[in-house]
Design an enzyme around this catalytic site. Sequence first.
Site, PDB file in Angstrom:
ATOM      1  N   ASN A 193     -38.557  40.996   2.321  1.00  0.00           N
ATOM      2  CA  ASN A 193     -38.162  42.351   2.740  1.00  0.00           C
ATOM      3  C   ASN A 193     -39.120  43.445   2.263  1.00  0.00           C
ATOM      4  OD1 ASN A 193     -37.240  41.952   0.160  1.00  0.00           O
ATOM      5  ND2 ASN A 193     -35.192  42.779   0.507  1.00  0.00           N
ATOM      6  N   GLU A 251     -34.171  38.946  -9.809  1.00  0.00           N
ATOM      7  CA  GLU A 251     -33.689  40.123  -9.073  1.00  0.00           C
ATOM      8  C   GLU A 251     -32.979  39.573  -7.851  1.00  0.00           C
ATOM      9  OE1 GLU A 251     -33.867  42.987 -10.280  1.00  0.00           O
ATOM     10  OE2 GLU A 251     -35.463  42.825 -11.768  1.00  0.00           O
ATOM     11  N   CYS A 270     -31.915  44.981  -1.080  1.00  0.00           N
ATOM     12  CA  CYS A 270     -30.899  44.663  -2.089  1.00  0.00           C
ATOM     13  C   CYS A 270     -30.235  45.914  -2.659  1.00  0.00           C
ATOM     14  CB  CYS A 270     -31.551  43.859  -3.204  1.00  0.00           C
ATOM     15  SG  CYS A 270     -33.001  44.680  -3.853  1.00  0.00           S
ATOM     16  N   GLU A 315     -37.552  44.620 -14.169  1.00  0.00           N
ATOM     17  CA  GLU A 315     -38.931  44.787 -13.709  1.00  0.00           C
ATOM     18  C   GLU A 315     -39.271  46.266 -13.764  1.00  0.00           C
ATOM     19  OE1 GLU A 315     -38.981  42.808  -9.828  1.00  0.00           O
ATOM     20  OE2 GLU A 315     -39.625  40.976 -10.831  1.00  0.00           O
TER      21      GLU A 315
HETATM   22  P1  NAP Z   1     -33.968  33.615  -0.457  1.00  0.00           P
HETATM   23  O1  NAP Z   1     -33.584  32.723   0.645  1.00  0.00           O
HETATM   24  O2  NAP Z   1     -33.389  33.370  -1.789  1.00  0.00           O
HETATM   25  O3  NAP Z   1     -35.566  33.540  -0.511  1.00  0.00           O
HETATM   26  C1  NAP Z   1     -36.329  34.246  -1.432  1.00  0.00           C
HETATM   27  C2  NAP Z   1     -37.544  33.427  -1.822  1.00  0.00           C
HETATM   28  O4  NAP Z   1     -37.129  32.207  -2.414  1.00  0.00           O
HETATM   29  C3  NAP Z   1     -38.421  33.037  -0.637  1.00  0.00           C
HETATM   30  O5  NAP Z   1     -39.758  32.976  -1.073  1.00  0.00           O
HETATM   31  C4  NAP Z   1     -37.903  31.655  -0.307  1.00  0.00           C
HETATM   32  O6  NAP Z   1     -38.825  30.856   0.377  1.00  0.00           O
HETATM   33  C5  NAP Z   1     -37.663  31.116  -1.692  1.00  0.00           C
HETATM   34  N1  NAP Z   1     -36.717  30.012  -1.759  1.00  0.00           N
HETATM   35  C6  NAP Z   1     -35.686  29.716  -0.926  1.00  0.00           C
HETATM   36  N2  NAP Z   1     -35.057  28.603  -1.358  1.00  0.00           N
HETATM   37  C7  NAP Z   1     -35.699  28.203  -2.478  1.00  0.00           C
HETATM   38  C8  NAP Z   1     -35.517  27.096  -3.380  1.00  0.00           C
HETATM   39  N3  NAP Z   1     -34.541  26.210  -3.225  1.00  0.00           N
HETATM   40  N4  NAP Z   1     -36.369  26.991  -4.430  1.00  0.00           N
HETATM   41  C9  NAP Z   1     -37.351  27.884  -4.607  1.00  0.00           C
HETATM   42  N5  NAP Z   1     -37.579  28.939  -3.787  1.00  0.00           N
HETATM   43  C10 NAP Z   1     -36.753  29.096  -2.737  1.00  0.00           C
HETATM   44  O7  NAP Z   1     -33.672  35.100  -0.144  1.00  0.00           O
HETATM   45  P2  NAP Z   1     -33.962  35.902   1.201  1.00  0.00           P
HETATM   46  O8  NAP Z   1     -32.838  35.739   2.100  1.00  0.00           O
HETATM   47  O9  NAP Z   1     -35.305  35.588   1.720  1.00  0.00           O
HETATM   48  O10 NAP Z   1     -34.040  37.359   0.603  1.00  0.00           O
HETATM   49  C11 NAP Z   1     -32.938  38.173   0.605  1.00  0.00           C
HETATM   50  C12 NAP Z   1     -32.254  38.197  -0.745  1.00  0.00           C
HETATM   51  O11 NAP Z   1     -33.128  38.722  -1.726  1.00  0.00           O
HETATM   52  C13 NAP Z   1     -31.064  39.128  -0.710  1.00  0.00           C
HETATM   53  O12 NAP Z   1     -29.960  38.571  -1.359  1.00  0.00           O
HETATM   54  C14 NAP Z   1     -31.564  40.353  -1.465  1.00  0.00           C
HETATM   55  O13 NAP Z   1     -30.555  41.124  -2.034  1.00  0.00           O
HETATM   56  C15 NAP Z   1     -32.464  39.742  -2.459  1.00  0.00           C
HETATM   57  N6  NAP Z   1     -33.413  40.725  -2.961  1.00  0.00           N
HETATM   58  C16 NAP Z   1     -33.219  41.205  -4.225  1.00  0.00           C
HETATM   59  C17 NAP Z   1     -34.068  42.155  -4.732  1.00  0.00           C
HETATM   60  C18 NAP Z   1     -33.870  42.677  -6.124  1.00  0.00           C
HETATM   61  O14 NAP Z   1     -34.798  43.260  -6.647  1.00  0.00           O
HETATM   62  N7  NAP Z   1     -32.718  42.484  -6.737  1.00  0.00           N
HETATM   63  C19 NAP Z   1     -35.113  42.634  -3.962  1.00  0.00           C
HETATM   64  C20 NAP Z   1     -35.272  42.143  -2.669  1.00  0.00           C
HETATM   65  C21 NAP Z   1     -34.407  41.182  -2.195  1.00  0.00           C
HETATM   66  P3  NAP Z   1     -38.856  30.820   1.992  1.00  0.00           P
HETATM   67  O15 NAP Z   1     -39.254  32.172   2.404  1.00  0.00           O
HETATM   68  O16 NAP Z   1     -39.872  29.813   2.311  1.00  0.00           O
HETATM   69  O17 NAP Z   1     -37.481  30.465   2.432  1.00  0.00           O
END
Ligand code: NAP
Length: 485
Positions: free
Chosen positions: A154, A253, A288, A466
């Site tokens: 994102n 995060e 997020c 962070e």
């Molecule tokens: P996600 O599915 O958890 O993916 C995030 C990252 O983790 C991607 O690089 C993904 O790779 C990787 N990943 C997925 N499964 C994994 C596994 N089993 N082992 C290791 N890495 C793995 O999250 P998303 O849907 O892309 O992102 C949205 C989420 O991020 C939301 O919940 C949002 O709130 C959160 N977020 C939080 C913050 C914060 O600062 N708190 C900031 C931004 C976003 P792939 O891309 O290859 O699937």
Amino acid sequence: MSIVGERSRMYVGGAWIGAANDKTMRVTNPATGEPLADLPDAGRDDVWKACDEAAKAFPKWAATPGLERGKILRRVYELLTERRDELARLVTEENGKPFEEAKREVAFATGYFSWFAEEARRVYGEIVPPPVPGKRLWVMRQPIGVVAAITPWNFPATMVTRKIAPALAAGCAVVLKPASATPLTALALARICAEAGLPAGVFNVVTGKSSSVIGQVFLDHPAVRKIAFTGSTEVGKRLMAGASAQLKRVSFELGGNAPFIVFDDAELAPAADGGVAIKFLRVAGQSCICANRVYVQESIAEKFIPMFVERVTKLKVAPGFEPGAQIGPLINSEILEKVDALVQGAIKDGARVAAGGRRLGNGAFSTGLYYAPTVLTQVREEMAVAKEEIFGPVAPLMTFKDEAEVIQRSNNTTFGLAAYFYTRDLRRTIRVAEALEYGMVGVNDSTGYTHEIPFGGFKESGLGREGGKQGIEEYMEVKSISIGI
Ligand code: NAP
């Protein structure tokens, strides 16, 4: 040279390489569906090698004085500033967000290099008075070792720089796995770091779509001492369980469910502007810290809700490079489906649509993943749209009677990342800010966080912080030295 090079290689040990088995993964433009690149689809051996390279580079980088590390990071900041628009174009191409928003993101992401370039030389220790004669006690900080970073799609630039800038400033070497949807920005950042003089192996980027395989290497490789992850709470929990095998440090995060509260003593126009900005104008609500639930005090609901809705209906949905675009496509069809399911479910359960409420599929939108900016009223707390992280351009509006009630409802979630409220009452400001169980609270301010203060969440929204002066500490070990004299 293009900022991202050939668009077919990843960056490991100072070299641009393919996957050992020559497998590739495709990166596409979410606004058009067109292919942008075929990048290496790294497997276990490729990622293991990247961790080896980082381990090799670590001792020399760790021993480099903070001042010198800071100079290289400062140079990265300068190069990124010069090439802001080029990098922003890449962000819009692979993420879809409007180009103007991408420029703001890149400028903000770049700022982490400036902040941590300065912090690199300020990693102080302590001299502690000994409890007995004949001793001297020192406390010092040392870089933790190799850091494995995993980032989401994102904010393809900010999510990366908020991790690598402090890690590099601390003296760590990094292996980054960016989201498979948005790896090009990360590769461009690696290229700029190399151009700025960062030694080979200190920052490595592996690309691949087998995220659990890549994550497992980070958990298994003994040189990796820390996992820095931004993404979903579900994956964070899985990584935390895996990290226990070698007791690796973690910082996370994760997801959010931010309340946005408008009290009856608030200035309503700034509150409406702020609510629309934090709900809709950050990656179309796929953030997020987006407002996820809007609470309006009953006595002002009749006045405030039309002001909010009017602003939402004026938002311009368009492909990211179209002038004036404010809301681009969602990142993929799963997110679009989920957003629509939440909206349709809420309507079925009695919510009313005050704006939007549907996909956009005609004309310029036919190839993309667009959703109309949506406002739902008469939402109830038990609806999924109020309980789950929406991750799309949808604002569920609810009303409340008094302060105690809205605090209780705001805190009634497993998340605790960001919260916002608008009021003109100083005593209420203090009471509510202290009562909200959230890592970040914006009071009359929906754009609160900056490089200078820590970013992170309570409860299931994360661990560690962070940015701020805390950001670098996440990448350091504390060592106590006791000297007999
Ligand atoms: P996600 O599915 O958890 O993916 C995030 C990252 O983790 C991607 O690089 C993904 O790779 C990787 N990943 C997925 N499964 C994994 C596994 N089993 N082992 C290791 N890495 C793995 O999250 P998303 O849907 O892309 O992102 C949205 C989420 O991020 C939301 O919940 C949002 O709130 C959160 N977020 C939080 C913050 C914060 O600062 N708190 C900031 C931004 C976003 P792939 O891309 O290859 O699937």
